[in-house]
Design a protein around this motif. Structure first.
Motif, PDB file in Angstrom:
ATOM      1  N   ASP B  18       0.836  -1.209   0.000  1.00 15.44           N
ATOM      2  CA  ASP B  18       0.000   0.000   0.000  1.00 15.44           C
ATOM      3  C   ASP B  18       0.866   1.252   0.000  1.00 15.44           C
ATOM      4  O   ASP B  18       0.530   2.261  -0.627  1.00 15.44           O
ATOM      5  CB  ASP B  18      -0.937  -0.010   1.212  1.00 15.44           C
ATOM      6  N   GLY B 236       1.857   6.004   1.955  1.00 20.48           N
ATOM      7  CA  GLY B 236       0.677   5.445   1.293  1.00 20.48           C
ATOM      8  C   GLY B 236      -0.002   6.472   0.426  1.00 20.48           C
ATOM      9  O   GLY B 236       0.322   7.664   0.473  1.00 20.48           O
ATOM     10  N   ASN B 241      -1.241   5.740   5.137  1.00 23.34           N
ATOM     11  CA  ASN B 241      -1.802   4.721   6.031  1.00 23.34           C
ATOM     12  C   ASN B 241      -1.483   5.055   7.483  1.00 23.34           C
ATOM     13  O   ASN B 241      -0.710   5.961   7.767  1.00 23.34           O
ATOM     14  CB  ASN B 241      -1.153   3.369   5.708  1.00 23.34           C
ATOM     15  N   TYR B 520      -4.920  -2.044  -7.233  1.00 19.33           N
ATOM     16  CA  TYR B 520      -5.764  -2.241  -6.057  1.00 19.33           C
ATOM     17  C   TYR B 520      -7.188  -1.755  -6.292  1.00 19.33           C
ATOM     18  O   TYR B 520      -8.129  -2.239  -5.688  1.00 19.33           O
ATOM     19  CB  TYR B 520      -5.115  -1.437  -4.933  1.00 19.33           C
TER      20      TYR B 520
END
Lengths: 524, 524
Positions: B18, B236, B241, B520
């Motif tokens: 990520d 991220g 994140n 993703y």
């Protein structure tokens, strides 16, 4: 509940006090005035403009900000003694709406510093808040390190402060120690136990040492606090304060679970973030919430299926909400003065005619050299115009530098000092060092370079570079910046810009001024 | 409860998946292996090493990280189809402890992308989790955009995933939308309502769009989640994140109210933060929690009364807890090889003899030119050594640049291409542009400069400058960096470093590889 009937949360911005005291973030007088004016325009309810007794510079800035204030309440900080409070009042009294903020450290560790017993401190709080209230109707009292203060004692001193006339009670998490549930419980406990708590505003003041300042502030609001203390970009000592942009946007985006309103015009956020970053020298990281370069997907330039199909798939707010316009080619080499003025207005800059003329000349020169002139290029030009006045004491007239793998590097410079051109050449360890050495030889000084940063304003090898430098001399700290497509020229101009500020500071402030020997930590 | 008997929270690091997918943060194969090895050493329980079907590069990296893994479980990401899951298994199966992670977007907005009904999606989840479980005992299933999924439907699909054999259920806040109480309530609701919930581990995966990722993750743990998904520096997409360093240190510092233990050796945090910042090109802001330059007061160099009296007055953790040694003069010009080796070991670097020799030669050269050699100077030297191998295809042999206020700026360069020296001169708009133009003329390429940053490694005008550049060519993205006391030399070397990486990438990956057309977001 419609937004108009939701409880109002007071936004108390302390960028100029708690933010400005973070090591290295010291701002000049003019920078403070500019930031205060932007905060006022954005709709900040209370601006904490400084700590008047900490230095002559702080006093002057708070006074001037008070005089110029429009809608914001102007607040100054003071420790728990009459001298501090009197000095604070002298500065803030010029505001249409002044506030005195006085504090003392109430936790066991902080009580030990002035070596006061619980009773002695309680008496001190009563006396100082009473004194402040006799000067000003609007008095805020803070229990520094409240999150590490015994609950019973905290209730006792909060009650005393309320009885003595405090209208706002601030419960700071000075060390950035708390977590959301604890933060909420503390406010709920005070509202529940302290007689008269329903008559005052409770404030939350959080630090981000464990990365939870935003959540802690919002949890406190949920429990009944109605003032959030925060700074632009989360500026502040150590890991900084609660970020204004985060709490304001969180209450806006998640108004369904955080039904509170503020008076903030969120479209001003991006411009303020850029200005604070520029004057403090604290760059915002790419992945900073709300104001980071990467915070909005559309900025990445990378094709994103989901977003193309439905922007809400991955975006919970629109870039325009914070005043971020799409990254676009702002202007071509054939754009005229009127187009430039309109574009700058869109970017949040309203320039006087003579300033616009100067920017226009430099814009034309840039457009000749650079294929594409972006919004960010214009912002850099205007910032540069604002910091490099043609009437400065020191001015770079000419620079030629030779550098490379086979040193020593050499610089050849013409520097105007008080209107007279001087010529010199010097060597150095690197081209920046060589250019700086020329300046040092022509204008000897003891300033030490503390920070040197270069950022490309836009993409491409022909991009303008923005250089920021921070100098310290005898405890006076100044920041300088400049933009140019030649990194070395930008470096020399930024250095000279900082020196010009230092020269002004020398005449206006005492050595050690920026070190604030009297500071927030001296709780006695 | 003593720490040893506290519930264990699994730390799942997704810096390489990520984090790496954030625009511009793409890492090379070797960088991924290095970061994975450091994460493994630090005690990360699960390393999400990549998204094997996204690109050949991702597949190769996940496979190699799996092969080299020591204590960490190695996980790969896959969408909800057999081909993805098979490819993921092919990569992770080499690990002593492999995990397949499969996901699908369960919210209304995300169900609309593959255009599946609730029933069709439920069936897809059953089939894909069953398939994954037939390959691997350790299967994680994620309900992408869980925080915006209808509660009833979320319960239904979580139950299906558990019945199909998922051992970890991840509840991501994909858009960074939630707040602590809501985050906790969601986990509590699932634990309460879903049959079999007590047999699996619930994971929390938060994004920081509203600045609350850390608090949201910890609130989920409080409600019963036992895995936190996070990245170093909070790297991220968008605002990033949950930051590993923040959740781990929060549970350590406030173990009284967050009584959970992890397997993380916190003294490795600072070194990992520096490495991730360096390879991703994402600088950490000064006021970042835990790992920012200003996060610890003692770093500011400014006298602080309170702290001198009692360090706990304002510090809730010790710099040494995260492996931050005091900023000191590391070495003098008379220091020998053994002292250098010992110092580097203290800083977390163990070099092979030939590497140490190279670093020693460069250290001596630096010590001759620079008054004080700090820890940070040595870190820059080693990083430079690791990125600028003498056996590279392109090598800078000589550079001379003339620049200044009177352009055009000129550069004169000798560049070795595959072992043969070539000489050229070029002009440019600025010294960096001129130097880059020399490289472009000698070695034509279409790469576009996306990021150019310069940071002074330490204070003073003679400081080394670290230059980072990011190039993109045909959708391949590479980062290069270099350090030198001459900014222009560092710039040219960083550019050449990036080109060398690009040359390797050209032979190993298809055009567009780093854009991850399969990504993703493609939830179908």
């Amino acid at each position: 509940m419609t937004p108009a009937t939701q409880p109002r949360v007071i936004i108390f911005d302390t960028t100029l006090r708690d933010g400005e005291q973070s090591p290295g973030a010291t701002m000049t007088h003019e920078e403070k005035l500019e930031i205060a004016s932007l905060l006022d325009e954005m709709g900040v309810d209370v601006i904490e403009a400084g700590f008047p007794i900490a230095s002559e510079g702080d006093f002057a800035a708070v006074s001037e900000i008070a005089k110029r204030s429009k809608n914001s309440t102007i607040c100054g900080l003071s420790r728990a003694n009459y001298k501090d409070i009197d000095r604070c009042w002298e500065a803030v009294r010029h505001a249409a709406s002044p506030r005195i903020h006085t504090f003392i450290g109430t936790s066991p560790l902080h009580r030990a510093i002035p070596n006061l017993t619980m009773d002695e401190m309680a008496e001190r709080i009563h006396d100082t808040v009473t004194h402040a209230r006799n000067l000003c109707d609007n008095v805020q009292w803070s229990a520094m390190d409240a999150t590490r203060t015994e609950h019973d004692y905290l209730c006792r001193v909060v009650e005393i402060a309320i009885k003595a006339g405090a209208t706002t009670i601030n419960i700071p998490d000075t060390v950035g120690y708390t977590a959301p549930r604890e933060s909420a419980d503390l406010i709920a406990m005070l509202l529940n136990r302290v007689p008269g708590a329903d008559k005052v505003i409770f404030a939350t003041h959080c630090h981000n040492d464990l990365g939870m300042a935003t959540a802690n502030a919002l949890a406190a609001v949920d429990a009944g606090a109605r003032q959030i203390e925060c700074t632009i970009n989360g500026l502040g000592e150590r890991a900084g304060n609660t970020a204004l942009e985060e709490v304001v946007m969180a209450m806006k985006v998640r108004n369904d679970i955080m039904p509170y309103r503020t008076g903030i015009d969120t479209t001003k956020i991006m411009n303020l973030s850029r200005r604070v970053s520029s004057v403090s020298g604290f760059a915002v990281q790419f992945n900073k919430a709300i104001v980071g370069k990467n915070a909005f997907l559309h900025e990445s330039g990378i094709h994103q299926d989901g977003v193309l199909k439905n922007v809400e798939t991955f975006e919970i707010m629109k870039p325009a909400d914070i005043g971020l316009t799409a990254k676009n080619i702002a202007m071509g080499k054939h754009s005229g003065r009127a187009a430039l003025r309109a574009k700058l207005k869109e970017l949040g800059y309203e320039l006087a005619d003579n300033q616009l003329n100067d920017v226009f000349v430099r814009f034309k020169a840039l457009a000749d050299r650079k294929k594409e002139v972006y919004d960010d290029d214009l912002i850099a030009l205007v910032a540069d115009e604002q910091t490099n006045d043609a009437h400065e004491f020191l001015q770079l007239k000419k620079l030629r530098v030779v550098c490379g793998t086979e040193g020593p590097q050499e610089a050849d410079m013409v520097l105007s000092i008080d209107g007279v051109d001087h010529h010199i050449d010097a060597t150095g360890d690197g081209p920046v060092d060589a250019a700086f050495n020329c300046v040092k030889m022509l204008f000897p000084h003891q300033a030490r370079l503390e920070i040197y940063q270069v950022h490309a304003v836009t993409e491409g090898t022909d991009a303008q570079a923005t250089v920021s430098v921070r100098l310290q001399e005898d405890g006076r700290i100044v920041n300088g910046s400049s933009a140019d497509t030649d990194t070395i020229v930008a470096s020399a101009k930024a250095y000279i810009n900082a020196l010009n500020k230092l020269i002004v500071r020398r005449t206006k402030s005492a050595p050690g001024d920026d070190l604030k020997s009297v500071n927030y930590k001296d709780a006695s």
